[in-house]
Scaffold this active site. Structure first.
Site, PDB file in Angstrom:
ATOM      1  N   PRO A   1       4.261   9.772   9.251  1.00 30.44           N
ATOM      2  CA  PRO A   1       4.914   9.286  10.473  1.00 30.44           C
ATOM      3  C   PRO A   1       6.071  10.150  10.939  1.00 30.44           C
ATOM      4  O   PRO A   1       7.231   9.762  10.851  1.00 30.44           O
ATOM      5  CB  PRO A   1       5.398   7.901  10.054  1.00 30.44           C
ATOM      6  CG  PRO A   1       5.680   8.042   8.591  1.00 30.44           C
ATOM      7  CD  PRO A   1       4.638   9.011   8.065  1.00 30.44           C
ATOM      8  N   CYS A   2       5.755  11.325  11.473  1.00 30.38           N
ATOM      9  CA  CYS A   2       6.808  12.210  11.954  1.00 30.38           C
ATOM     10  C   CYS A   2       7.512  11.607  13.167  1.00 30.38           C
ATOM     11  O   CYS A   2       8.601  12.048  13.521  1.00 30.38           O
ATOM     12  CB  CYS A   2       6.255  13.595  12.266  1.00 30.38           C
ATOM     13  SG  CYS A   2       4.968  13.620  13.508  1.00 30.38           S
ATOM     14  N   HIS A   3       6.911  10.576  13.770  1.00 31.72           N
ATOM     15  CA  HIS A   3       7.591   9.935  14.910  1.00 31.72           C
ATOM     16  C   HIS A   3       8.808   9.130  14.444  1.00 31.72           C
ATOM     17  O   HIS A   3       9.584   8.675  15.270  1.00 31.72           O
ATOM     18  CB  HIS A   3       6.612   9.025  15.653  1.00 31.72           C
ATOM     19  CG  HIS A   3       6.022   7.932  14.810  1.00 31.72           C
ATOM     20  ND1 HIS A   3       4.956   8.142  13.954  1.00 31.72           N
ATOM     21  CD2 HIS A   3       6.350   6.630  14.681  1.00 31.72           C
ATOM     22  CE1 HIS A   3       4.651   7.002  13.344  1.00 31.72           C
ATOM     23  NE2 HIS A   3       5.485   6.068  13.759  1.00 31.72           N
TER      24      HIS A   3
END
Length: 279
Positions: free
Chosen positions: A183-185
């Site tokens: 989850p780079c967001h």
DNA sequence: CCCGTGACACTCC
DNA sequence: TGGAGTGCCACGG
């Protein structure tokens, strides 16, 4: 045999590929629904290797295959089903992920065909071979950020063991092979701004809202220059989105602009969200 | 508040 | 092949 054409000769050579060979030459891919709309997913026997939103490649599977080949040097071939746990991880329908009830896509025929779940039990196996040590460390740290929470780029750099490689973290996340699954967001700027995102900042915001992150409350803190929250009963200081910070009652919540300010007042960093290295 | 500069892993020439 | 260029940033002035 003497009059046959080249084609005939070649067709005589053609035969069924040895079992397992095809998987060594091609990588499987499929399209699937996700919180980013339709995504294209490439996967090997090891696990998921590459994910991109259909939107980001013009809803063109050929463009996806080209991007894949540019990066991994192999062709793609349509495959029926991905690794176990892929569908729920893409749609957010996993335990511990508070998704606001949209349609529950049935993940097709049952069957735990391939792969064991990841150690944390949430999501399909990933194939991250070929990445540098630094990329591994960055993605590992990012993977540990719980749904509904965010951490700064500088935090990821520190967790990855290279506290000053902040910009390099951005570079790595900008190339995250498996967005959503890693989850780079959930990595944002230290000043409170959400920062950039592979598929555009609007999607980053949308994903975080979908995880029930209260962006307005966060913005309220940021407007006052407050980037940490402490509890004066426990003496612990957290990132504002930390699970523990959410439980601090109004009467005991102490906002801090900098973690050093809290430490100077005798607070200790939360062991879960690790806003600073323990003293 | 904006700008300049620092920092660093990776990518291309 | 190595050195300049680049990038989902941070911080001080």
């Amino acid at each position: 045999m003497k009059d046959q054409t080249i084609e005939q000769a070649l067709s005589g050579l053609a035969g069924r590929a040895p079992s397992g060979l095809e998987a060594k030459v091609f990588t499987g891919w499929l399209a699937a629904p996700s919180r980013l709309g339709e995504v294209y997913v490439a996967f090997t026997g090891e696990g998921v290797q590459f994910v991109r939103s259909a939107e980001s490649v013009g809803s063109d599977p050929d463009a996806f295959a080209e991007a894949y080949r540019d990066r991994f040097g192999r062709p793609l071939r349509a495959a029926g089903r991905g690794p176990a746990g892929l569908a729920p991880a893409l749609t957010g329908a996993v335990p511990g992920h508070r998704s606001r009830g949209d349609a529950e896509p049935d993940d097709g025929p049952r069957g735990a065909a391939a792969g064991t779940p990841r150690p944390d039990g949430s999501g399909p196996r990933l194939d991250l071979r070929g990445l540098s040590d630094f990329e591994h460390d960055v993605l590992d740290a990012t993977r540990r950020i719980p749904a509904g929470q965010v951490r700064p780029y500088s935090w990821v750099a520190r967790e990855a063991g290279r506290p000053k490689a902040v910009r390099a973290v951005g570079s790595v996340l900008g190339r995250n092979p498996v967005p959503l699954l890693i989850p780079c967001h959930r990595v944002v700027r230290s000043d409170g701004a959400l920062g950039e995102y592979m598929f555009g900042p609007a999607h980053k915001q949308e994903l975080l809202r979908d995880e029930d992150l209260d962006l307005d409350r966060l913005a309220g803190l940021v407007d006052r220059g407050m980037h940490y929250l402490g509890s004066d009963t426990t003496g612990v200081v957290c990132f504002p989105t930390c699970h523990h910070a959410r439980r601090i009652t109004d009467a005991h919540r102490r906002p801090f602009p900098r973690v050093e300010t809290a430490l100077a007042q005798g607070y200790r960093p939360c062991r879960d969200c690790r806003p600073a290295v323990p003293a």
